[in-house]
Write a protein that holds these residues in place. Sequence first.
Motif, PDB file in Angstrom:
ATOM      1  N   ASP A 282       0.748  -1.251  -0.023  1.00 43.79           N
ATOM      2  CA  ASP A 282      -0.134   0.133   0.234  1.00 43.79           C
ATOM      3  C   ASP A 282       0.825   1.332  -0.019  1.00 43.79           C
ATOM      4  O   ASP A 282       0.288   2.375  -0.137  1.00 43.79           O
ATOM      5  N   LYS A 283       2.188   1.208  -0.043  1.00 45.11           N
ATOM      6  CA  LYS A 283       2.814   2.388  -0.192  1.00 45.11           C
ATOM      7  C   LYS A 283       3.079   2.653  -1.351  1.00 45.11           C
ATOM      8  O   LYS A 283       3.450   2.201  -2.359  1.00 45.11           O
ATOM      9  N   VAL A 284       2.885   4.102  -1.571  1.00 42.95           N
ATOM     10  CA  VAL A 284       3.011   4.812  -3.046  1.00 42.95           C
ATOM     11  C   VAL A 284       4.122   4.644  -3.643  1.00 42.95           C
ATOM     12  O   VAL A 284       4.052   4.751  -5.014  1.00 42.95           O
ATOM     13  N   ILE A 285       5.449   4.500  -2.905  1.00 41.93           N
ATOM     14  CA  ILE A 285       6.557   4.468  -3.800  1.00 41.93           C
ATOM     15  C   ILE A 285       6.672   2.932  -4.281  1.00 41.93           C
ATOM     16  O   ILE A 285       7.296   2.934  -5.405  1.00 41.93           O
ATOM     17  N   TYR A 286       5.782   1.984  -3.819  1.00 46.90           N
ATOM     18  CA  TYR A 286       5.865   0.688  -4.796  1.00 46.90           C
ATOM     19  C   TYR A 286       4.323   0.616  -5.446  1.00 46.90           C
ATOM     20  O   TYR A 286       4.177  -0.509  -5.879  1.00 46.90           O
ATOM     21  N   MET A 287       3.814   1.643  -5.685  1.00 49.99           N
ATOM     22  CA  MET A 287       2.235   1.686  -6.364  1.00 49.99           C
ATOM     23  C   MET A 287       2.558   0.952  -7.705  1.00 49.99           C
ATOM     24  O   MET A 287       1.461   0.208  -8.028  1.00 49.99           O
ATOM     25  N   PRO A 288       3.599   0.767  -8.678  1.00 51.04           N
ATOM     26  CA  PRO A 288       3.345   0.200  -9.664  1.00 51.04           C
ATOM     27  C   PRO A 288       3.258  -1.280  -9.806  1.00 51.04           C
ATOM     28  O   PRO A 288       2.778  -1.763 -10.698  1.00 51.04           O
ATOM     29  N   ALA A 289       3.365  -1.738  -8.505  1.00 51.01           N
ATOM     30  CA  ALA A 289       3.308  -3.380  -8.415  1.00 51.01           C
ATOM     31  C   ALA A 289       1.820  -3.602  -8.480  1.00 51.01           C
ATOM     32  O   ALA A 289       1.474  -4.305  -9.378  1.00 51.01           O
ATOM     33  N   MET A 290       0.886  -3.140  -7.572  1.00 49.27           N
ATOM     34  CA  MET A 290      -0.342  -3.135  -7.560  1.00 49.27           C
ATOM     35  C   MET A 290      -1.263  -2.653  -8.848  1.00 49.27           C
ATOM     36  O   MET A 290      -2.125  -3.308  -9.526  1.00 49.27           O
ATOM     37  N   LEU A 291      -0.761  -1.500  -9.205  1.00 46.77           N
ATOM     38  CA  LEU A 291      -1.297  -0.826 -10.276  1.00 46.77           C
ATOM     39  C   LEU A 291      -1.121  -1.624 -11.608  1.00 46.77           C
ATOM     40  O   LEU A 291      -2.040  -1.837 -12.405  1.00 46.77           O
ATOM     41  N   THR A 292       0.047  -1.974 -11.893  1.00 43.71           N
ATOM     42  CA  THR A 292       0.228  -3.152 -12.904  1.00 43.71           C
ATOM     43  C   THR A 292      -0.696  -4.312 -12.920  1.00 43.71           C
ATOM     44  O   THR A 292      -1.566  -4.728 -14.028  1.00 43.71           O
ATOM     45  N   GLN A 293      -0.974  -4.899 -11.872  1.00 45.46           N
ATOM     46  CA  GLN A 293      -2.013  -5.959 -11.888  1.00 45.46           C
ATOM     47  C   GLN A 293      -3.394  -5.211 -11.904  1.00 45.46           C
ATOM     48  O   GLN A 293      -4.233  -6.077 -12.693  1.00 45.46           O
ATOM     49  N   ARG A 294      -3.831  -4.323 -11.462  1.00 43.59           N
ATOM     50  CA  ARG A 294      -5.243  -3.771 -11.467  1.00 43.59           C
ATOM     51  C   ARG A 294      -5.473  -3.369 -13.035  1.00 43.59           C
ATOM     52  O   ARG A 294      -6.661  -3.502 -13.542  1.00 43.59           O
ATOM     53  N   LEU A 295      -4.398  -2.908 -13.666  1.00 44.84           N
ATOM     54  CA  LEU A 295      -4.656  -2.520 -15.020  1.00 44.84           C
ATOM     55  C   LEU A 295      -4.588  -3.666 -15.980  1.00 44.84           C
ATOM     56  O   LEU A 295      -4.795  -3.645 -17.233  1.00 44.84           O
ATOM     57  N   GLY A 296      -4.389  -4.594 -15.450  1.00 43.72           N
ATOM     58  CA  GLY A 296      -4.296  -6.032 -16.507  1.00 43.72           C
ATOM     59  C   GLY A 296      -3.423  -6.586 -17.247  1.00 43.72           C
ATOM     60  O   GLY A 296      -3.143  -7.074 -18.082  1.00 43.72           O
ATOM     61  N   TYR A 297      -2.182  -5.372 -17.020  1.00 37.39           N
ATOM     62  CA  TYR A 297      -0.953  -5.705 -17.734  1.00 37.39           C
ATOM     63  C   TYR A 297      -0.351  -7.089 -17.853  1.00 37.39           C
ATOM     64  O   TYR A 297       0.392  -7.487 -18.542  1.00 37.39           O
ATOM     65  N   PHE A 298      -0.254  -7.790 -16.291  1.00 38.32           N
ATOM     66  CA  PHE A 298       0.451  -8.897 -16.272  1.00 38.32           C
ATOM     67  C   PHE A 298      -0.273 -10.084 -16.994  1.00 38.32           C
ATOM     68  O   PHE A 298       0.295 -10.769 -17.615  1.00 38.32           O
ATOM     69  N   ASP A 299      -1.809 -10.006 -16.938  1.00 41.11           N
ATOM     70  CA  ASP A 299      -2.505 -10.954 -17.623  1.00 41.11           C
ATOM     71  C   ASP A 299      -2.187 -10.822 -19.118  1.00 41.11           C
ATOM     72  O   ASP A 299      -1.945 -11.734 -19.771  1.00 41.11           O
ATOM     73  N   ALA A 300      -2.214  -9.549 -19.716  1.00 44.83           N
ATOM     74  CA  ALA A 300      -1.919  -9.237 -21.031  1.00 44.83           C
ATOM     75  C   ALA A 300      -0.628  -9.857 -21.472  1.00 44.83           C
ATOM     76  O   ALA A 300      -0.476 -10.271 -22.566  1.00 44.83           O
ATOM     77  N   GLU A 301       0.409 -10.097 -20.702  1.00 46.90           N
ATOM     78  CA  GLU A 301       1.565 -10.775 -20.970  1.00 46.90           C
ATOM     79  C   GLU A 301       1.745 -12.014 -20.854  1.00 46.90           C
ATOM     80  O   GLU A 301       2.856 -12.631 -20.967  1.00 46.90           O
ATOM     81  N   GLY A 302       0.545 -12.709 -20.364  1.00 48.44           N
ATOM     82  CA  GLY A 302       0.481 -14.184 -20.179  1.00 48.44           C
ATOM     83  C   GLY A 302       1.110 -14.558 -18.849  1.00 48.44           C
ATOM     84  O   GLY A 302       1.694 -15.620 -18.753  1.00 48.44           O
ATOM     85  N   LEU A 303       1.036 -13.757 -17.913  1.00 47.45           N
ATOM     86  CA  LEU A 303       1.668 -13.882 -16.547  1.00 47.45           C
ATOM     87  C   LEU A 303       0.658 -14.020 -15.431  1.00 47.45           C
ATOM     88  O   LEU A 303      -0.465 -13.249 -15.542  1.00 47.45           O
ATOM     89  N   ASN A 304       0.748 -15.033 -14.402  1.00 51.47           N
ATOM     90  CA  ASN A 304       0.163 -15.098 -13.299  1.00 51.47           C
ATOM     91  C   ASN A 304       0.802 -14.699 -11.984  1.00 51.47           C
ATOM     92  O   ASN A 304       1.614 -15.583 -11.546  1.00 51.47           O
ATOM     93  N   VAL A 305       0.819 -13.220 -11.907  1.00 53.86           N
ATOM     94  CA  VAL A 305       1.465 -12.724 -10.822  1.00 53.86           C
ATOM     95  C   VAL A 305       1.089 -12.736  -9.699  1.00 53.86           C
ATOM     96  O   VAL A 305      -0.136 -12.158  -9.443  1.00 53.86           O
ATOM     97  N   GLU A 306       1.571 -13.335  -8.635  1.00 58.67           N
ATOM     98  CA  GLU A 306       1.019 -13.196  -7.134  1.00 58.67           C
ATOM     99  C   GLU A 306       1.725 -12.114  -6.435  1.00 58.67           C
ATOM    100  O   GLU A 306       2.905 -12.337  -6.056  1.00 58.67           O
ATOM    101  N   LEU A 307       1.032 -11.151  -5.944  1.00 61.68           N
ATOM    102  CA  LEU A 307       1.699 -10.329  -4.994  1.00 61.68           C
ATOM    103  C   LEU A 307       1.395 -10.251  -3.877  1.00 61.68           C
ATOM    104  O   LEU A 307       0.555 -10.737  -3.274  1.00 61.68           O
ATOM    105  N   LEU A 308       2.713 -10.672  -2.887  1.00 63.21           N
ATOM    106  CA  LEU A 308       2.701 -10.642  -1.611  1.00 63.21           C
ATOM    107  C   LEU A 308       3.274  -9.460  -0.914  1.00 63.21           C
ATOM    108  O   LEU A 308       3.843  -8.634  -1.305  1.00 63.21           O
ATOM    109  N   THR A 309       3.206  -9.209   0.518  1.00 60.60           N
ATOM    110  CA  THR A 309       3.657  -8.031   0.975  1.00 60.60           C
ATOM    111  C   THR A 309       4.283  -8.440   2.511  1.00 60.60           C
ATOM    112  O   THR A 309       3.761  -9.181   3.188  1.00 60.60           O
TER     113      THR A 309
END
Length: 355
Positions: A51-78
Amino acid sequence: MRKRTRIASLTTACLLSLTSLTACANEVASHGGSGGGGKGTKVKIMVGGLDKVIYMPAMLTQRLGYFDAEGLNVELLTEPAGAQAETALVSGQVQGAVGFYDHTLDLQVKGKSVESVVQFSHAPGEVEVVSAKKTGDIHSPGDFKGRKLGVTGLGSSTDFLTKYLAVKHGVQVNQFSPVAVGAGPTFIAALQKGSIDAGMTTDPTVATILAKKAGRVLIDMRTPEGSQEALGGPYPSSSLYMNTDWVNGHRDTVQKLVNAFVKTLNWMSTHSAEQIAAKMPSDYSQGDEKLYAAAIKSTLPMFTKDGIMPARGPETVEKVLKAFSPNIKNADVDLDKTYTTEFAEKAAQQEKAAK
């Protein structure tokens, strides 16, 4: 930087599962993100505070669907601090860590080969805040002597930067007490209760502290200008770093990861803080959407647009670490082995061609 030519086999390692998923990560799975569904190449990434803004690209990439678009199943842990994300990577529990680039140098002198494959930022995004109770006593890092200074975790990048600022202003690392207080509510509580006199943290914690009048900003490193003033140059911080052996053995997967992140960084550069905030999990705003958007706006200048390591950035990081770290001070660090721009440059070219 290294330009690799070796072609390695594309295999996916089966690694231990972690139990530190947050409710936010579970919410992503329910939104059809790559945390669930089981489609695509599986990759686990530990983030030093989702939830830190400095690491926002991690969650945002998932929310935008860009991992899926690349054929990836990314599991984000914290984990609450970057040092713990580093530990998860080195122990083999995850394939990647989203944290500060400086960990790659620290690990190299400890005999570990780890590298940043995409650089999210060219400034730390960190802020040193002083408790409202001590605002008349602490005017610069030169006043850190005898103080209790909050950091996310011992051995974390906030710990590193705090020590550098102290030493730079004539205060030795044994003349103050670093206190691990995490971020968010735990950091704010420590500030209000007097458990710390000052501390280093990021947005949205900074925005909340200012809104509550619990403290004031002493040093602001959320912009390249702030980084230059405090640290003497660009300071690449937030990044995706991975074990070099894993990168060499999974080049196609790494390229897809970097493609997704570069798309996100480019998207961030063309959208407002309010638009970005609307894409994030609803509970990240903690009930105050305007404050959360303001926190994002304050931090946006730290991010790169292309994921490429900023020129002279690694040298600044090495200078900072050598100022206080006995291990790195006397070590011969091979900066070229701590990062690669190969994947980000290819991804940036693809983004440019797509426009």
